[in-house]
Design a protein around this motif. Structure first.
Motif, PDB file in Angstrom:
ATOM      1  N   SER A 276      -6.462  -1.033  11.266  1.00 11.55           N
ATOM      2  CA  SER A 276      -5.461   0.043  11.271  1.00 11.55           C
ATOM      3  C   SER A 276      -4.470  -0.350  10.516  1.00 11.55           C
ATOM      4  N   ILE A 277      -3.487   0.665  10.310  1.00 10.59           N
ATOM      5  CA  ILE A 277      -2.301   0.319   9.421  1.00 10.59           C
ATOM      6  C   ILE A 277      -1.020   0.851  10.320  1.00 10.59           C
ATOM      7  N   ARG A 278      -0.401   0.081  10.758  1.00  9.79           N
ATOM      8  CA  ARG A 278       0.861   0.404  11.506  1.00  9.79           C
ATOM      9  C   ARG A 278       2.293  -0.469  11.317  1.00  9.79           C
ATOM     10  N   GLY A 279       3.192   0.406  11.014  1.00 15.01           N
ATOM     11  CA  GLY A 279       4.416  -0.407  10.395  1.00 15.01           C
ATOM     12  C   GLY A 279       4.318  -0.958   9.342  1.00 15.01           C
ATOM     13  N   GLY A 280       3.529  -0.627   8.306  1.00 10.03           N
ATOM     14  CA  GLY A 280       3.346  -1.163   6.923  1.00 10.03           C
ATOM     15  C   GLY A 280       2.611  -2.349   7.043  1.00 10.03           C
ATOM     16  N   MET A 281       1.766  -2.789   8.046  1.00 10.81           N
ATOM     17  CA  MET A 281       0.871  -3.773   8.279  1.00 10.81           C
ATOM     18  C   MET A 281      -0.483  -3.351   8.535  1.00 10.81           C
ATOM     19  N   ILE A 282      -1.466  -4.193   7.859  1.00  9.11           N
ATOM     20  CA  ILE A 282      -2.753  -4.195   8.153  1.00  9.11           C
ATOM     21  C   ILE A 282      -3.168  -4.787   9.455  1.00  9.11           C
ATOM     22  N   TYR A 283      -3.911  -4.115  10.440  1.00  8.19           N
ATOM     23  CA  TYR A 283      -4.239  -5.112  11.707  1.00  8.19           C
ATOM     24  C   TYR A 283      -5.715  -5.013  11.739  1.00  8.19           C
ATOM     25  N   ILE A 284      -6.344  -6.106  11.879  1.00  9.31           N
ATOM     26  CA  ILE A 284      -7.626  -6.231  11.752  1.00  9.31           C
ATOM     27  C   ILE A 284      -8.134  -6.870  13.430  1.00  9.31           C
ATOM     28  N   GLN A 285      -9.323  -6.131  13.894  1.00 14.75           N
ATOM     29  CA  GLN A 285      -9.631  -6.700  15.209  1.00 14.75           C
ATOM     30  C   GLN A 285     -11.207  -6.566  15.230  1.00 14.75           C
ATOM     31  N   ASN A 286     -11.567  -7.385  16.244  1.00 16.91           N
ATOM     32  CA  ASN A 286     -13.211  -7.348  16.328  1.00 16.91           C
ATOM     33  C   ASN A 286     -13.189  -6.738  17.753  1.00 16.91           C
ATOM     34  N   MET A 287     -13.525  -5.465  18.179  1.00 18.15           N
ATOM     35  CA  MET A 287     -13.426  -4.816  19.372  1.00 18.15           C
ATOM     36  C   MET A 287     -14.189  -5.404  20.220  1.00 18.15           C
ATOM     37  N   ALA A 288     -15.389  -5.949  19.763  1.00 23.11           N
ATOM     38  CA  ALA A 288     -16.379  -6.697  20.714  1.00 23.11           C
ATOM     39  C   ALA A 288     -15.774  -7.712  21.357  1.00 23.11           C
ATOM     40  N   LEU A 289     -14.771  -8.383  20.784  1.00 24.36           N
ATOM     41  CA  LEU A 289     -14.542  -9.800  21.321  1.00 24.36           C
ATOM     42  C   LEU A 289     -13.004  -9.524  22.160  1.00 24.36           C
ATOM     43  N   ASN A 290     -12.360  -9.035  21.566  1.00 27.16           N
ATOM     44  CA  ASN A 290     -10.946  -8.772  22.182  1.00 27.16           C
ATOM     45  C   ASN A 290     -10.309  -7.457  21.493  1.00 27.16           C
ATOM     46  N   GLN A 291      -9.770  -6.640  22.310  1.00 28.54           N
ATOM     47  CA  GLN A 291      -9.001  -5.319  21.870  1.00 28.54           C
ATOM     48  C   GLN A 291      -7.606  -5.397  21.878  1.00 28.54           C
ATOM     49  N   GLN A 292      -6.868  -6.704  22.193  1.00 25.08           N
ATOM     50  CA  GLN A 292      -5.578  -6.794  22.230  1.00 25.08           C
ATOM     51  C   GLN A 292      -5.072  -7.745  21.051  1.00 25.08           C
ATOM     52  N   LYS A 293      -5.877  -8.608  20.607  1.00 24.59           N
ATOM     53  CA  LYS A 293      -5.573  -9.539  19.427  1.00 24.59           C
ATOM     54  C   LYS A 293      -6.355  -9.504  18.396  1.00 24.59           C
ATOM     55  N   GLY A 294      -5.615  -9.894  17.159  1.00 25.37           N
ATOM     56  CA  GLY A 294      -6.485  -9.523  16.086  1.00 25.37           C
ATOM     57  C   GLY A 294      -5.557 -10.383  14.858  1.00 25.37           C
ATOM     58  N   TYR A 295      -5.692  -9.967  13.795  1.00 30.30           N
ATOM     59  CA  TYR A 295      -5.119 -10.445  12.527  1.00 30.30           C
ATOM     60  C   TYR A 295      -4.166  -9.397  11.922  1.00 30.30           C
TER      61      TYR A 295
END
Length: 114
Positions: free
Chosen positions: A43-62
């Motif tokens: 997803s893109i929020r606030g001008g940043m690209i956020y990458i997550q693995n939803m199977a592992l953790n829906q709160q933390k990403g990169y």
């Protein structure tokens, strides 16, 4: 065909195209197995690209700044997320992700402040 999770609207078509490119690249680089693919969310929020693995953790990403989103940086982000949970980058990683969910079922729950 890729597994894509769209969690919110895109402000511009450009944002969608960036997320699609990053998600497709992650599915190509770290696919998991046909029976158990990794579920990458971008997803893109606030001008940043956020990458997550939803199977592992829906709160933390990169998070990555869009101008730095090279294939090398996307590979690093996906690999870092897998390594964080001691998941192999290879084909066996999907089975390890499933075992992680069985062992830590609450790790993927989103906790909203009360």
């Amino acid at each position: 065909m890729t597994n894509m999770l769209v969690t919110e609207g895109f402000e511009e078509l450009k944002d969608y195209e960036i997320c699609k490119r990053v998600g497709d690249y992650l599915h190509q680089k770290y696919p998991g197995t046909p029976a158990l693919p990794h579920l990458w969310a971008v997803s893109i929020r606030g001008g940043m690209i956020y990458i997550q693995n939803m199977a592992l953790n829906q709160q933390k990403g990169y998070a990555i700044r869009p101008e730095l989103a090279s294939d090398e940086m996307i590979t690093r982000a996906g690999g870092e997320i897998l390594e964080r949970y001691r998941i192999s980058r290879g084909v066996g990683g999907a089975q390890q992700a499933l075992e992680h969910l069985v062992r830590y079922p609450d790790s993927r729950l989103v906790r909203h402040p009360t």
